[in-house]
Enzyme design. Structure first.
Site, mmCIF file in Angstrom:
data_model
loop_
_atom_site.group_PDB
_atom_site.id
_atom_site.type_symbol
_atom_site.label_atom_id
_atom_site.label_comp_id
_atom_site.label_asym_id
_atom_site.label_seq_id
_atom_site.Cartn_x
_atom_site.Cartn_y
_atom_site.Cartn_z
ATOM 1 C CG ASN A 1 -1.945 -1.095 1.166
ATOM 2 O OD1 ASN A 1 -2.725 -1.173 0.221
ATOM 3 N ND2 ASN A 1 -1.918 -1.984 2.153
ATOM 4 C CE LYS B 1 3.301 7.223 4.905
ATOM 5 N NZ LYS B 1 2.515 7.881 3.846
ATOM 6 C CB SER C 1 5.250 9.642 8.751
ATOM 7 O OG SER C 1 5.104 9.322 10.121
ATOM 8 C CE1 TYR D 1 2.375 5.005 7.794
ATOM 9 C CE2 TYR D 1 3.672 6.099 9.487
ATOM 10 C CZ TYR D 1 2.723 6.151 8.490
ATOM 11 O OH TYR D 1 2.135 7.353 8.178
#
Lengths: 257, 257
Positions: free
Chosen positions: A84, A150, A109, A146
């Protein structure tokens, strides 16, 4: 920006903040992962950022992309962020340069640099008197997978800018909350981003003149370990909020005040 | 290093240089993507780095990993580098930390920073009198999607080091050729890595004391735009070769000399 602006991940909190603040200032094309509960007041489509056809349909006719879509969970498993966030962002860039899109604003992020928050530095680095400051030129230090995804999105942007000339602005978004900063959470106060400042920095990223940037997206908090210098100098970012104004007797304690 | 060293991508040129130079100095466990043409003189297995079971079998019982496996083509398409280089490297790191592997030497590439070679800087930056120098602390600027995948591997290493403590050395490998430097190719001469120096820098990475490093893997060429300072200081790298020694009348012109 005369052409429509594609906003992916339009159903999330960042998208909400942007549309509340600058929804009337642009012609939008919203992309949702699943059908929205309420009928949006802008053109929209439902699709998957890892699907070539959905992505091609999304970028058709737009002049800029604000790419927020992806698995937003800091604890998301690798397979999900690989598909994703990493694959989805590459497909979006590829389609954008194919379409001749002029600029790409990417929701990076704080998690891309979360591992700078070592045991030795914290909690002091969350406090006003500490002088540790990241400026956006750092080699990434993600605190989770995550964050790896990013940081990879930033590297993809660097490549698509260098190779294809698309203007790229990566915004390392802090802790976005509506109304007031996180309560009893020093880290969140140091990297607070208010809803109005979130909309404003994205408007800056749609309007300013730049080539490739990595900036921090936080309010003008007294306590911070992210520099706002690049955002101020290059984007003309002028944040209006500061988590310190919510402390002590003036502190707002009701949720969503 | 008493435990065996896993060498993935053992069938490639870097693996060949390593085994020629330091094949007798370690107990090796070789991993090939397809069955080797000749019977290897070390323990080996055949497997896919994007297959969890193959990767778990590969890391079992080893004390260190030299991870060379992946699609090595600078022009490789995204789907291949996503699966073989990005996903494959994450799976290898995950398995290595599960197994308690002590150190991980990662074959990064000059392509992770290839876009620093802008039209404005080249060809001057390939020449001895130019002072442009990269030192390994740079935010990556990949020149192709293969380079994006290599930069992502570095970021994965940063995460697995910070989160799990595994020692990580990323070697941004230059232009490896056997015998003599590339001919009539200034860029390749500036980033030449000889076979002996390739084996030596990997031995250094298996022996030296460090936490997380990004170094350039090139010989001590007169003309270079990659600094060897970190490799010398932290790894104790002492390259023996220099592409300038092959110029003029002494130049070796036969292939694979």
């Amino acid at each position: 920006m005369d052409d429509p602006v594609l906003l992916t991940g339009a159903g999330g909190a960042v998208g909400e903040a942007i549309l509340e603040g600058i929804g009337d200032a642009y012609e939008w094309k919203l992309m949702f992962h699943s059908p929205p509960a309420e009928e949006p007041s802008h053109e929209y489509l439902v699709g998957d950022v890892a699907d070539d056809e959905d992505v091609a349909a999304a970028v058709e006719g737009v002049g800029a992309v604000i790419h927020l879509a992806g698995d937003p969970r800091p604890e998301a498993p690798w397979d999900s962020v690989l598909a994703n966030n990493i694959d989805g962002t590459q497909k979006m860039y590829e389609a954008a340069v194919d379409e001749g899109v002029e600029r790409f604003v990417y929701a990076s992020s704080n998690h891309a640099v979360g591992a700078f928050e070592t045991d030795r530095r914290t909690p002091e680095m969350y406090r006003e008197e500490d002088d540790f400051l990241l400026d956006g030129s750092e080699f990434p230090r993600p605190g989770n997978l995550y964050g790896v995804s990013k940081a990879t999105g930033e590297v993809l942007g660097r490549y698509y800018h260098d190779e294809h000339g698309i203007k790229v602005c990566n915004i390392r978004i802090g802790n976005l909350t509506r109304g007031h900063p996180p309560i009893d959470y020093e880290r969140g106060q140091a990297m607070w981003l208010s809803y109005p400042d979130c909309a404003h920095i994205h408007e800056c990223a749609l309007e300013a003149d730049y080539e490739f940037e990595i900036v921090y997206g936080i309010s003008d908090n007294d306590r911070k370990y992210y520099s706002l210098d690049r955002a101020r100098e290059v984007l003309g970012y002028r944040p209006q909020d500061n988590s310190a104004h919510f402390e002590g007797e003036d502190r707002v304690v009701e949720p969503d005040a």
